[in-house]
Design an enzyme around this catalytic site. Structure first.
Site, PDB file in Angstrom:
ATOM      1  N   GLY A  13      53.088  49.446  19.362  1.00 59.05           N
ATOM      2  CA  GLY A  13      52.169  49.384  20.502  1.00 59.05           C
ATOM      3  C   GLY A  13      52.613  50.317  21.631  1.00 59.05           C
ATOM      4  O   GLY A  13      53.627  51.011  21.518  1.00 59.05           O
ATOM      5  N   SER A 127      54.732  39.417  32.405  1.00 56.34           N
ATOM      6  CA  SER A 127      53.830  40.226  33.222  1.00 56.34           C
ATOM      7  C   SER A 127      53.780  39.701  34.641  1.00 56.34           C
ATOM      8  O   SER A 127      53.941  38.492  34.887  1.00 56.34           O
ATOM      9  CB  SER A 127      52.431  40.138  32.599  1.00 56.34           C
ATOM     10  OG  SER A 127      51.459  40.584  33.502  1.00 56.34           O
ATOM     11  N   THR A 129      51.304  39.206  36.047  1.00 59.85           N
ATOM     12  CA  THR A 129      50.130  38.334  36.067  1.00 59.85           C
ATOM     13  C   THR A 129      50.532  36.882  36.356  1.00 59.85           C
ATOM     14  O   THR A 129      49.727  36.101  36.846  1.00 59.85           O
ATOM     15  CB  THR A 129      49.338  38.469  34.741  1.00 59.85           C
ATOM     16  OG1 THR A 129      48.084  37.840  34.900  1.00 59.85           O
ATOM     17  CG2 THR A 129      50.040  37.853  33.567  1.00 59.85           C
ATOM     18  N   TYR A 152      45.205  34.742  28.659  1.00 59.54           N
ATOM     19  CA  TYR A 152      46.276  35.718  28.397  1.00 59.54           C
ATOM     20  C   TYR A 152      47.444  35.473  29.364  1.00 59.54           C
ATOM     21  O   TYR A 152      48.606  35.351  28.954  1.00 59.54           O
ATOM     22  CB  TYR A 152      45.745  37.154  28.560  1.00 59.54           C
ATOM     23  CG  TYR A 152      46.840  38.157  28.829  1.00 59.54           C
ATOM     24  CD1 TYR A 152      47.673  38.591  27.806  1.00 59.54           C
ATOM     25  CD2 TYR A 152      47.081  38.631  30.122  1.00 59.54           C
ATOM     26  CE1 TYR A 152      48.714  39.477  28.057  1.00 59.54           C
ATOM     27  CE2 TYR A 152      48.108  39.508  30.383  1.00 59.54           C
ATOM     28  CZ  TYR A 152      48.923  39.928  29.360  1.00 59.54           C
ATOM     29  OH  TYR A 152      49.957  40.786  29.620  1.00 59.54           O
ATOM     30  N   LYS A 156      51.606  34.037  28.924  1.00 54.23           N
ATOM     31  CA  LYS A 156      52.856  34.595  29.484  1.00 54.23           C
ATOM     32  C   LYS A 156      53.610  33.504  30.258  1.00 54.23           C
ATOM     33  O   LYS A 156      54.832  33.372  30.141  1.00 54.23           O
ATOM     34  CB  LYS A 156      52.566  35.799  30.383  1.00 54.23           C
ATOM     35  CG  LYS A 156      52.002  36.995  29.639  1.00 54.23           C
ATOM     36  CD  LYS A 156      52.992  37.561  28.634  1.00 54.23           C
ATOM     37  CE  LYS A 156      52.442  38.711  27.829  1.00 54.23           C
ATOM     38  NZ  LYS A 156      53.256  39.073  26.667  1.00 54.23           N
ATOM     39  N   TYR A 180      56.425  42.819  33.902  1.00 51.11           N
ATOM     40  CA  TYR A 180      55.982  44.196  34.133  1.00 51.11           C
ATOM     41  C   TYR A 180      54.890  44.227  35.192  1.00 51.11           C
ATOM     42  O   TYR A 180      53.991  43.394  35.180  1.00 51.11           O
ATOM     43  CB  TYR A 180      55.350  44.810  32.882  1.00 51.11           C
ATOM     44  CG  TYR A 180      56.101  44.637  31.593  1.00 51.11           C
ATOM     45  CD1 TYR A 180      57.484  44.569  31.560  1.00 51.11           C
ATOM     46  CD2 TYR A 180      55.397  44.577  30.401  1.00 51.11           C
ATOM     47  CE1 TYR A 180      58.142  44.432  30.351  1.00 51.11           C
ATOM     48  CE2 TYR A 180      56.042  44.439  29.191  1.00 51.11           C
ATOM     49  CZ  TYR A 180      57.425  44.357  29.171  1.00 51.11           C
ATOM     50  OH  TYR A 180      58.064  44.216  27.982  1.00 51.11           O
ATOM     51  N   ASN A 182      52.284  47.525  36.560  1.00 50.55           N
ATOM     52  CA  ASN A 182      51.241  48.222  35.777  1.00 50.55           C
ATOM     53  C   ASN A 182      51.801  49.434  35.019  1.00 50.55           C
ATOM     54  O   ASN A 182      51.985  50.503  35.619  1.00 50.55           O
ATOM     55  CB  ASN A 182      50.116  48.672  36.701  1.00 50.55           C
ATOM     56  CG  ASN A 182      49.266  47.514  37.175  1.00 50.55           C
ATOM     57  OD1 ASN A 182      49.782  46.529  37.711  1.00 50.55           O
ATOM     58  ND2 ASN A 182      47.973  47.603  36.963  1.00 50.55           N
ATOM     59  N   VAL A 220      34.868  52.660  40.465  1.00 54.76           N
ATOM     60  CA  VAL A 220      35.949  52.043  41.249  1.00 54.76           C
ATOM     61  C   VAL A 220      35.475  50.633  41.615  1.00 54.76           C
ATOM     62  O   VAL A 220      34.439  50.474  42.270  1.00 54.76           O
ATOM     63  CB  VAL A 220      36.254  52.875  42.516  1.00 54.76           C
ATOM     64  CG1 VAL A 220      37.261  52.154  43.401  1.00 54.76           C
ATOM     65  CG2 VAL A 220      36.737  54.263  42.134  1.00 54.76           C
ATOM     66  N   ARG A 299      35.616  43.666  40.595  1.00 51.78           N
ATOM     67  CA  ARG A 299      35.774  43.047  39.272  1.00 51.78           C
ATOM     68  C   ARG A 299      36.330  41.637  39.492  1.00 51.78           C
ATOM     69  O   ARG A 299      37.279  41.476  40.267  1.00 51.78           O
ATOM     70  CB  ARG A 299      36.727  43.896  38.434  1.00 51.78           C
ATOM     71  CG  ARG A 299      36.938  43.389  37.031  1.00 51.78           C
ATOM     72  CD  ARG A 299      37.737  44.384  36.202  1.00 51.78           C
ATOM     73  NE  ARG A 299      39.133  44.500  36.633  1.00 51.78           N
ATOM     74  CZ  ARG A 299      40.042  45.244  36.003  1.00 51.78           C
ATOM     75  NH1 ARG A 299      39.705  45.945  34.926  1.00 51.78           N
ATOM     76  NH2 ARG A 299      41.277  45.306  36.446  1.00 51.78           N
ATOM     77  N   ASP A 302      40.314  40.285  40.309  1.00 51.29           N
ATOM     78  CA  ASP A 302      41.262  41.307  40.791  1.00 51.29           C
ATOM     79  C   ASP A 302      41.902  40.876  42.114  1.00 51.29           C
ATOM     80  O   ASP A 302      41.194  40.501  43.054  1.00 51.29           O
ATOM     81  CB  ASP A 302      40.544  42.644  41.012  1.00 51.29           C
ATOM     82  CG  ASP A 302      40.533  43.507  39.761  1.00 51.29           C
ATOM     83  OD1 ASP A 302      41.342  43.246  38.855  1.00 51.29           O
ATOM     84  OD2 ASP A 302      39.719  44.447  39.703  1.00 51.29           O
TER      85      ASP A 302
HETATM   86  N1  UFG Z   1      40.012  49.691  38.135  1.00 54.69           N
HETATM   87  C1  UFG Z   1      38.870  50.350  38.519  1.00 54.69           C
HETATM   88  N2  UFG Z   1      38.070  50.860  37.549  1.00 54.69           N
HETATM   89  C2  UFG Z   1      38.354  50.732  36.213  1.00 54.69           C
HETATM   90  C3  UFG Z   1      39.515  50.052  35.822  1.00 54.69           C
HETATM   91  C4  UFG Z   1      40.332  49.529  36.817  1.00 54.69           C
HETATM   92  O1  UFG Z   1      38.589  50.485  39.708  1.00 54.69           O
HETATM   93  O2  UFG Z   1      37.539  51.206  35.389  1.00 54.69           O
HETATM   94  C5  UFG Z   1      40.905  49.147  39.167  1.00 54.69           C
HETATM   95  C6  UFG Z   1      41.050  47.626  39.109  1.00 54.69           C
HETATM   96  O3  UFG Z   1      40.041  46.999  39.850  1.00 54.69           O
HETATM   97  C7  UFG Z   1      42.432  47.441  39.698  1.00 54.69           C
HETATM   98  C8  UFG Z   1      43.194  48.707  39.307  1.00 54.69           C
HETATM   99  O4  UFG Z   1      42.204  49.646  38.946  1.00 54.69           O
HETATM  100  O5  UFG Z   1      42.347  47.411  41.081  1.00 54.69           O
HETATM  101  C9  UFG Z   1      44.119  48.494  38.125  1.00 54.69           C
HETATM  102  O6  UFG Z   1      43.381  47.885  37.068  1.00 54.69           O
HETATM  103  P1  UFG Z   1      43.956  47.766  35.600  1.00 54.69           P
HETATM  104  O7  UFG Z   1      42.906  47.101  34.765  1.00 54.69           O
HETATM  105  O8  UFG Z   1      44.473  49.081  35.135  1.00 54.69           O
HETATM  106  O9  UFG Z   1      45.223  46.827  35.776  1.00 54.69           O
HETATM  107  P2  UFG Z   1      45.315  45.313  36.300  1.00 54.69           P
HETATM  108  O10 UFG Z   1      46.170  45.357  37.524  1.00 54.69           O
HETATM  109  O11 UFG Z   1      44.017  44.661  36.421  1.00 54.69           O
HETATM  110  O12 UFG Z   1      45.997  44.615  35.033  1.00 54.69           O
HETATM  111  C10 UFG Z   1      47.329  44.810  34.707  1.00 54.69           C
HETATM  112  C11 UFG Z   1      47.530  44.697  33.203  1.00 54.69           C
HETATM  113  C12 UFG Z   1      47.261  43.291  32.735  1.00 54.69           C
HETATM  114  C13 UFG Z   1      48.025  42.294  33.562  1.00 54.69           C
HETATM  115  C14 UFG Z   1      47.734  42.504  35.014  1.00 54.69           C
HETATM  116  C15 UFG Z   1      48.558  41.625  35.891  1.00 54.69           C
HETATM  117  O13 UFG Z   1      46.680  45.583  32.524  1.00 54.69           O
HETATM  118  O14 UFG Z   1      47.689  43.171  31.389  1.00 54.69           O
HETATM  119  O15 UFG Z   1      48.044  43.843  35.388  1.00 54.69           O
HETATM  120  O16 UFG Z   1      48.142  41.705  37.212  1.00 54.69           O
HETATM  121  F1  UFG Z   1      47.678  41.029  33.236  1.00 54.69           F
END
Ligand code: UFG
Length: 351
Positions: A13, A127, A129, A152, A156, A180, A182, A220, A299, A302
């Site tokens: 992975g 995570s 999370t 999910y 964790k 972790y 991001n 965004v 979303r 978030d």
């Molecule tokens: N975002 C956008 N557009 C997109 C995708 C993401 O604006 O198309 C924004 C999201 O709203 C967020 C930021 O980009 O503000 C980061 O989003 P990600 O989906 O890349 O990451 P996340 O912080 O939501 O999620 C990550 C991991 C998860 C974990 C989580 C814990 O991917 O596995 O952090 O907070 F659970």
């Protein structure tokens, strides 16, 4: 001295394969254990080219106790890094049983197999999370663990609780959970990286796919958050920095004088937050490519801002992130270009 063999579940992975490289570079002998449910065997070819040798690989499921025992026995494994898990937040909301069953059974089966064979060192992939929407920033390991936002995330949290209880009960296992933030980027060779199935959920793969023309525009998710530019803030960490944190954690277990039954957790992030708009701008500076985007609605689920206090990992593991956001984005782009080129070569050779 023979190098210690480390079983890397989910080693094909995204984070797993980069950790395989970091382990090999640090003098360990990584052994991959992966069912390829969310990864592709071509990762092994990328690893072979980068490392110059073939990494042993067992194609099996972590809930398969016999297969785990066989791999650990045959490879004389002395430690395990456990990545194998389902990780799509949205899918976990739709299919909670699948996530609980897979992620928790894999962990339980692995623990039983380790105890049976007296394999003592375990690094668990957790995570940030588990902190949910944190009230105080930066997030330290003592920040409250809030109700999980998804099944999910709950796997964790429960995974961490299982590990803590096992160590508390005095089992001879030395365990570290790494939380972790991001993970982004790719190995600097551009020959391995993230392979999202279908439309990416995460920001950086969406940006690289938009920049190369696979997606029309990035949306965004909201610009009305209480942050300086209104978009969400995250702690983006280069996947090779993250990979190296696993090596530091293993070394800590092996060399520090810690008790036979041990459990601890560490945040693994850069300590710096970047907003979605900052990530877009930094990507454009790093690559010279324009990312078409528009502002869309928020979303669900978030958090406005999440970034780490990673000083505990620095103090106890001697680890800190040293690659920049710009480097991570340039590496992610190099990987996207490589995928594009190899897809063309493949389709040309098939026609
Ligand atoms: N975002 C956008 N557009 C997109 C995708 C993401 O604006 O198309 C924004 C999201 O709203 C967020 C930021 O980009 O503000 C980061 O989003 P990600 O989906 O890349 O990451 P996340 O912080 O939501 O999620 C990550 C991991 C998860 C974990 C989580 C814990 O991917 O596995 O952090 O907070 F659970």
């Amino acid at each position: 001295m023979t190098p210690s063999s480390i079983l890397v579940t989910g080693g094909a992975g995204f984070i797993g394969c980069h950790t395989v490289i970091a382990l090999a570079e640090a003098g360990y002998r990584p052994v991959i254990f992966d069912n390829f449910s969310n990864s592709q065997p071509k990762v092994l070819e990328g690893l072979r080219q980068i490392l110059g040798f073939e990494v042993p690989c067992y194609r099996a499921d972590c809930t398969n106790r016999a297969a785990l025992l066989e791999a650990m026995r045959r490879e004389r494994v002395s430690g395990v890094i456990h990545f194998a898990a389902f990780k799509a937040v949205g899918e976990s909301v739709q299919k909670p049983l699948l996530y609980y069953s897979n992620n928790l059974n894999a962990l339980l089966t692995l623990l039983e197999a380790m105890i049976e064979l007296d394999v003592r060192d375990l690094i668990f992939s957790s995570s940030c999370t588990v902190y949910g929407q944190p009230e105080q920033l930066p997030v330290t390991e003592n920040s409250p663990i809030l109700p999980p936002l998804s099944p999910y995330g709950n796997t964790k949290q429960i995974g961490e609780e299982i590990l803590r209880d096992v160590a508390r009960a005095g089992e001879a296992l030395r365990i570290i959970s790494l939380r972790y933030f991001n993970p982004i980027g790719a190995h600097s060779s551009g020959m391995i990286g993230e392979l999202p199935l279908g439309v990416p959920n995460n920001l950086v793969p969406y940006i690289t796919q938009t920049a190369i023309g696979l997606r029309a525009e990035l949306v965004v998710f909201g610009n009305d958050y209480p942050t300086p530019d209104g978009t969400c803030i995250r702690d983006y960490i280069h996947v090779m920095d993250l990979a190296e944190a696993h090596v530091a954690a293993l070394r800590h277990l092996e060399y520090a004088s810690i008790p036979a039954a041990y459990y601890d957790v560490f945040n693994i992030g850069t300590g710096k937050g970047a907003s979605v708009l900052e990530v877009i701008r930094t990507f454009e500076q790093a690559t010279g490519k324009i990312v078409p985007y528009r502002i869309g609605p928020r979303r669900l689920g978030d958090a406005a801002a999440v970034y780490a206090d990673a000083s505990k990992a620095h103090k106890h593991l001697g680890w800190k992130a040293h690659r920049t956001l710009k480097e991570a984005l340039a590496d992610a782009w190099r990987w996207q270009l490589y995928l594009h080129k190899t897809a063309h070569l493949l389709s040309a050779s098939n026609s």
